[in-house]
Design a protein around this motif. Structure first.
Motif, short mmCIF file in Angstrom:
data_model
loop_
_atom_site.label_atom_id
_atom_site.label_comp_id
_atom_site.label_asym_id
_atom_site.label_seq_id
_atom_site.Cartn_x
_atom_site.Cartn_y
_atom_site.Cartn_z
N ALA A 155 27.21 42.05 45.98
CA ALA A 155 26.34 42.10 44.80
C ALA A 155 27.17 42.22 43.53
CB ALA A 155 25.36 43.27 44.91
N LEU A 156 28.23 43.04 43.56
CA LEU A 156 29.10 43.18 42.40
C LEU A 156 29.81 41.86 42.09
CD1 LEU A 156 30.49 44.85 40.20
CD2 LEU A 156 32.19 45.51 41.92
N ARG A 158 28.81 38.89 42.88
CA ARG A 158 27.80 37.94 42.39
C ARG A 158 27.49 38.20 40.91
NH1 ARG A 158 25.05 34.73 45.15
NH2 ARG A 158 25.25 35.89 47.10
N VAL A 159 27.31 39.46 40.53
CA VAL A 159 27.02 39.80 39.13
C VAL A 159 28.19 39.38 38.23
CG1 VAL A 159 26.75 41.74 37.53
CG2 VAL A 159 25.35 41.62 39.58
N TRP A 162 28.05 35.64 37.76
CA TRP A 162 27.02 35.26 36.79
C TRP A 162 27.47 35.59 35.37
CZ3 TRP A 162 23.13 32.06 36.98
CH2 TRP A 162 22.58 31.74 38.20
N CYS A 163 28.02 36.77 35.18
CA CYS A 163 28.50 37.16 33.84
C CYS A 163 29.56 36.20 33.33
CB CYS A 163 29.04 38.60 33.85
SG CYS A 163 27.76 39.85 34.03
#
Length: 181
Positions: A155-156, A158-159, A162-163
């Motif tokens: 999840a980290l 992936r974030v 995206w950022c």
């Protein structure tokens, strides 16, 4: 060395026409919408990422089993990153943004693979003996003792992906805005 980097960074970026900037921004917005609608699933570009990933195992495998295991992700991330670095030295705006954008897009692909470490539901691909195929991130996370945190780490990643992609688009848009003034 520092002087060389400073001289490169002091060079102005090569101009990009307004229609080209608009087209690139439209492309990135469309791709972001497509990636968002996939909800972490396989994207068409991931077929190319997979080829580079598997090549990384073969390339880095020459340097031992640990680097061979990590080599898929290393090469998958290094190829677009090094291409972005090249375009940075050439001050080519669109080439730099494109490569950096897809460097970060690779993080989405990697995050999907990471999140699968415990369940191992994804089909695995190998360039070697299919009987010896192993899940990279299962092996990596197990060796690091963080297997139970696979989805949190994913999840980290992936974030951050995206950022990074969004930052590329914002930077390109800011270049377009600066060019207008």
């Amino acid at each position: 060395m520092i002087e060389l980097v400073e001289s490169i960074l002091d060079e102005p970026w090569k101009p990009v026409s307004r229609p080209a900037l608009v087209a690139w921004l439209a492309f990135y917005c469309a791709f972001l919408a497509y990636a968002f609608s996939a909800h972490g699933g396989f994207l068409f570009i991931d077929s190319a990422n997979l080829v580079v990933h598997e090549g990384g195992h073969n390339l880095f495998g020459w340097f031992g089993s640990v680097l061979g295991l990590w080599g898929g992700t290393l090469l998958q991330w290094l190829v677009p990153f090094l291409l972005a670095a090249y375009f940075l030295t050439q001050r080519q705006t669109t080439g730099f943004v494109f490569c950096l954008f897809f460097f970060f897009e690779n993080w989405l692909y990697t995050a999907t693979y990471m999140a699968d470490a415990r369940v191992q539901a994804l089909p695995l691909v190998t360039t070697g003996d299919p009987d010896l195929v192993e899940h990279d991130w299962y092996a990596i996370f197990s060796s690091l003792g963080v297997l139970n945190h696979d989805t949190q780490i994913a999840a980290l990643v992936r974030v951050l992906g995206w950022c990074g992609m969004l930052a590329c688009v914002v930077w390109l848009a800011s270049k377009a805005r600066a060019a207008r003034t």
